[in-house]
Design a protein around this motif. Structure first.
Motif, PDB file in Angstrom:
ATOM      1  N   TYR A 154       0.045   8.467 -12.877  1.00  0.00           N
ATOM      2  CA  TYR A 154       0.854   9.092 -12.585  1.00  0.00           C
ATOM      3  C   TYR A 154      -1.461   7.787 -11.131  1.00  0.00           C
ATOM      4  N   MET A 155      -1.877   8.265 -11.277  1.00  0.00           N
ATOM      5  CA  MET A 155      -2.669   8.627 -10.447  1.00  0.00           C
ATOM      6  C   MET A 155      -2.749   6.163 -10.435  1.00  0.00           C
ATOM      7  N   GLN A 156      -2.338   5.876 -11.092  1.00  0.00           N
ATOM      8  CA  GLN A 156      -1.850   4.119 -11.570  1.00  0.00           C
ATOM      9  C   GLN A 156      -1.345   3.335 -10.083  1.00  0.00           C
ATOM     10  N   ALA A 157       0.352   4.445 -10.310  1.00  0.00           N
ATOM     11  CA  ALA A 157       0.790   3.930  -8.933  1.00  0.00           C
ATOM     12  C   ALA A 157       0.402   3.682  -8.138  1.00  0.00           C
ATOM     13  N   LYS A 158      -0.831   5.396  -7.238  1.00  0.00           N
ATOM     14  CA  LYS A 158      -1.762   5.298  -6.116  1.00  0.00           C
ATOM     15  C   LYS A 158      -2.391   4.044  -6.484  1.00  0.00           C
ATOM     16  N   TRP A 159      -3.913   3.930  -7.778  1.00  0.00           N
ATOM     17  CA  TRP A 159      -4.565   3.002  -7.543  1.00  0.00           C
ATOM     18  C   TRP A 159      -4.618   2.422  -8.641  1.00  0.00           C
ATOM     19  N   GLY A 160      -3.606   1.732  -9.286  1.00  0.00           N
ATOM     20  CA  GLY A 160      -3.261   0.469 -10.112  1.00  0.00           C
ATOM     21  C   GLY A 160      -4.086  -0.601 -10.003  1.00  0.00           C
ATOM     22  N   THR A 161      -3.291  -1.143  -8.435  1.00  0.00           N
ATOM     23  CA  THR A 161      -4.488  -2.781  -7.788  1.00  0.00           C
ATOM     24  C   THR A 161      -5.822  -2.219  -7.349  1.00  0.00           C
ATOM     25  N   HIS A 162      -6.440  -3.284  -7.061  1.00  0.00           N
ATOM     26  CA  HIS A 162      -8.233  -3.125  -6.100  1.00  0.00           C
ATOM     27  C   HIS A 162      -7.127  -2.952  -4.333  1.00  0.00           C
ATOM     28  N   GLY A 163      -8.482  -2.451  -3.765  1.00  0.00           N
ATOM     29  CA  GLY A 163      -8.634  -2.585  -2.742  1.00  0.00           C
ATOM     30  C   GLY A 163      -7.292  -1.658  -2.447  1.00  0.00           C
ATOM     31  N   ASP A 164      -7.847  -0.867  -0.846  1.00  0.00           N
ATOM     32  CA  ASP A 164      -7.034  -0.048  -0.494  1.00  0.00           C
ATOM     33  C   ASP A 164      -5.497  -0.574   0.711  1.00  0.00           C
ATOM     34  N   HIS A 165      -4.693  -0.073  -0.061  1.00  0.00           N
ATOM     35  CA  HIS A 165      -3.192  -0.342   0.235  1.00  0.00           C
ATOM     36  C   HIS A 165      -1.960   0.656   0.473  1.00  0.00           C
ATOM     37  N   PRO A 166      -1.166   0.074   0.732  1.00  0.00           N
ATOM     38  CA  PRO A 166       0.041   1.157   1.102  1.00  0.00           C
ATOM     39  C   PRO A 166       0.905   1.466   0.064  1.00  0.00           C
ATOM     40  N   VAL A 167       1.113   3.154  -0.378  1.00  0.00           N
ATOM     41  CA  VAL A 167       1.556   3.319  -1.823  1.00  0.00           C
ATOM     42  C   VAL A 167       2.839   4.116  -0.795  1.00  0.00           C
ATOM     43  N   ILE A 168       4.020   3.583  -1.571  1.00  0.00           N
ATOM     44  CA  ILE A 168       4.918   4.183  -1.108  1.00  0.00           C
ATOM     45  C   ILE A 168       5.967   4.657  -3.175  1.00  0.00           C
ATOM     46  N   ALA A 169       5.490   5.988  -3.386  1.00  0.00           N
ATOM     47  CA  ALA A 169       6.213   6.307  -4.589  1.00  0.00           C
ATOM     48  C   ALA A 169       6.760   7.453  -4.892  1.00  0.00           C
ATOM     49  N   LEU A 170       8.610   7.356  -5.584  1.00  0.00           N
ATOM     50  CA  LEU A 170       9.184   8.687  -5.828  1.00  0.00           C
ATOM     51  C   LEU A 170       9.634   8.641  -7.086  1.00  0.00           C
ATOM     52  N   SER A 171       9.571  10.143  -7.163  1.00  0.00           N
ATOM     53  CA  SER A 171      10.137  10.397  -9.033  1.00  0.00           C
ATOM     54  C   SER A 171      11.098  11.270  -9.261  1.00  0.00           C
ATOM     55  N   PRO A 172      12.168  11.151  -9.522  1.00  0.00           N
ATOM     56  CA  PRO A 172      13.193  11.909  -9.815  1.00  0.00           C
ATOM     57  C   PRO A 172      12.947  13.119 -11.067  1.00  0.00           C
ATOM     58  N   THR A 173      14.309  14.066 -11.072  1.00  0.00           N
ATOM     59  CA  THR A 173      13.509  15.020 -11.649  1.00  0.00           C
ATOM     60  C   THR A 173      15.254  14.727 -12.970  1.00  0.00           C
ATOM     61  N   THR A 174      16.573  14.379 -12.107  1.00  0.00           N
ATOM     62  CA  THR A 174      17.442  14.063 -12.961  1.00  0.00           C
ATOM     63  C   THR A 174      18.992  13.222 -12.769  1.00  0.00           C
ATOM     64  N   VAL A 175      19.706  12.528 -13.143  1.00  0.00           N
ATOM     65  CA  VAL A 175      20.189  11.442 -13.213  1.00  0.00           C
ATOM     66  C   VAL A 175      20.586  11.054 -11.762  1.00  0.00           C
ATOM     67  N   ARG A 176      21.180  12.623 -11.323  1.00  0.00           N
ATOM     68  CA  ARG A 176      21.720  11.723  -9.742  1.00  0.00           C
ATOM     69  C   ARG A 176      20.679  11.852  -8.603  1.00  0.00           C
ATOM     70  N   GLU A 177      19.482  12.592  -8.967  1.00  0.00           N
ATOM     71  CA  GLU A 177      17.946  11.868  -8.115  1.00  0.00           C
ATOM     72  C   GLU A 177      17.897  10.473  -8.521  1.00  0.00           C
ATOM     73  N   THR A 178      17.486  10.420  -9.732  1.00  0.00           N
ATOM     74  CA  THR A 178      17.494   8.493  -9.862  1.00  0.00           C
ATOM     75  C   THR A 178      18.415   7.564  -9.607  1.00  0.00           C
TER      76      THR A 178
END
Length: 379
Positions: free
Chosen positions: A124-148
């Motif tokens: 979860y945190m790696q998705a935001k802070w995994g690469t160095h420096g300040d940068h834009p991040v959009i991350a989506l997380s589905p809960t079902t197959v249809r949502e995927t």
């Protein structure tokens, strides 16, 4: 007319969603538990004239994905924890070079190679802070197959519209789950394509500041020549050491996401209408949480859940408002406490917030959630 109903795995739905969104290129390296995404892509892309390529490693996988996007093709790569770590440098490159692409991470238990077939939410945190420096991040997380399926389409739409990489942060639970789902009809879900230049090649500036903060992106090979670099650069794409230019560029690539938060922010409120207590959770854990809520309500306890589907940018205002209204808030996640840090940061009532955590490769069961809840409820 009834829609087509299919039994589909989460990883398979991801590919079908990507194709619905217009994916024409996939590059990656097989890794459990995301391998089915590569397998299904390799089978289906050639049928529509698309291209699949298995690269020699994870770094090459995202590099090729970036290259496919520069050439004008909607591109995707998929991986799991160790591979996601290897992709980080090129994720940062795609952020500063403003190259749209979709990166799927089907999380497994770590660190390192960890438990390859076991579920986790430790990235979860790696998705935001995994690469160095300040940068834009959009991350989506589905809960079902249809949502995927639906969130894969959204991931491509956000990548194309805001000219940025987008992460689909799945987990093994959803990735390997099989459920019945209705297949969306063509045209039922919105599909967005990137903005391309309307000016002549001589007038084109690949990184100009436009009103919507997202400059048009020309396909390589169409006569529009421009430079792409991981260095801070001017409007033509060539490197600059001018700190004012660098600051304006960073502000623009951050603001193009932050100023469109309301469009990007997707969430679900589950049985919150009369709730005194609430869970906050995401991804596959939402399924256990919902079952626990149904059981608790049978015993007269008014409890609900707030489930972000957009996990980055974090929905601070919604969470702040939720915590202020609840007697207690429980953050359930398959890690040792990552999203809870954002929940606490968003609220000034930290004494109300409690974590429910596990990071040994097993899901947190509804029974375990109820037990943790009741320990606080009866205290």
């Amino acid at each position: 007319m009834s829609k087509k109903v299919v039994l589909m795995q989460g990883n398979e739905a991801c590919v079908h969603g990507a194709l619905y969104a217009g994916m024409e290129f996939f590059a990656g390296y097989p890794i459990t538990p995301s391998t089915e995404i590569a397998e299904v892509s390799s089978e289906m892309l050639p049928k529509i004239g698309g291209k699949f390529i298995q690269m020699e490693d994870e770094i090459a996988g995202i590099a090729a994905c970036i290259g496919g996007s520069i050439a004008g093709k909607k591109s995707m790569t998929a991986t799991s924890g160790p591979g996601f770590s290897l992709k980080q440098e090129n994720i940062g490159y795609a952020c500063i070079a403003e190259i749209p692409c979709v990166i799927v991470n089907v999380q497994r238990c770590g660190p390192s190679t960890g438990l390859p077939t076991s579920p986790a939410q430790g990235d979860y945190m790696q998705a935001k802070w995994g690469t160095h420096g300040d940068h834009p991040v959009i991350a989506l997380s589905p809960t079902t197959v249809r949502e995927t399926f639906e969130l894969t389409v959204k991931a491509f739409n956000f990548a194309e519209k805001f000219r940025t990489p987008v992460i689909l942060l799945m987990d093994e639970v959803v990735g390997h789950l099989r459920e019945n789902m209705e297949m969306p009809e063509p045209g039922e879900l919105e599909v967005i394509d990137r903005k391309r230049p309307q000016c002549s090649p001589e007038e084109y500036k690949a990184y100009e500041t436009t009103e919507d903060l997202v400059p048009p992106m020309a396909d390589f090979g169409t006569g529009y020549r421009y430079n792409i670099t991981g260095l801070f650069h001017d409007e033509t794409g060539f490197p600059t050491n001018n700190t004012q230019v660098a600051g304006k560029q960073l502000d623009r690539i951050m603001n193009k996401v932050e100023k469109n938060f309301d469009e990007i922010n997707i969430y679900e409120e589950y049985m919150l209408e009369d709730a005194q207590y609430s869970f906050i959770t995401f991804g596959g854990m939402a399924r256990s949480v919902k079952e626990a809520i149904r059981s608790l309500r049978k015993n007269g306890i008014r409890v609900g859940a707030f489930i972000p589907k957009t996990v980055w940018p974090f929905p601070e205002k919604q969470v702040q408002d939720l915590v202020s209204k609840m007697e207690r808030v429980f953050v359930a996640e398959m890690n040792l406490g990552q999203m809870i840090l954002e929940v606490e940061r968003a609220s000034d009532q930290r004494s109300k917030i409690h974590g429910i955590n596990k990071a040994n490769g097993e899901i947190i069961t509804p029974e375990e959630i109820i037990k943790s809840f009741m320990e606080v409820y009866n205290a």
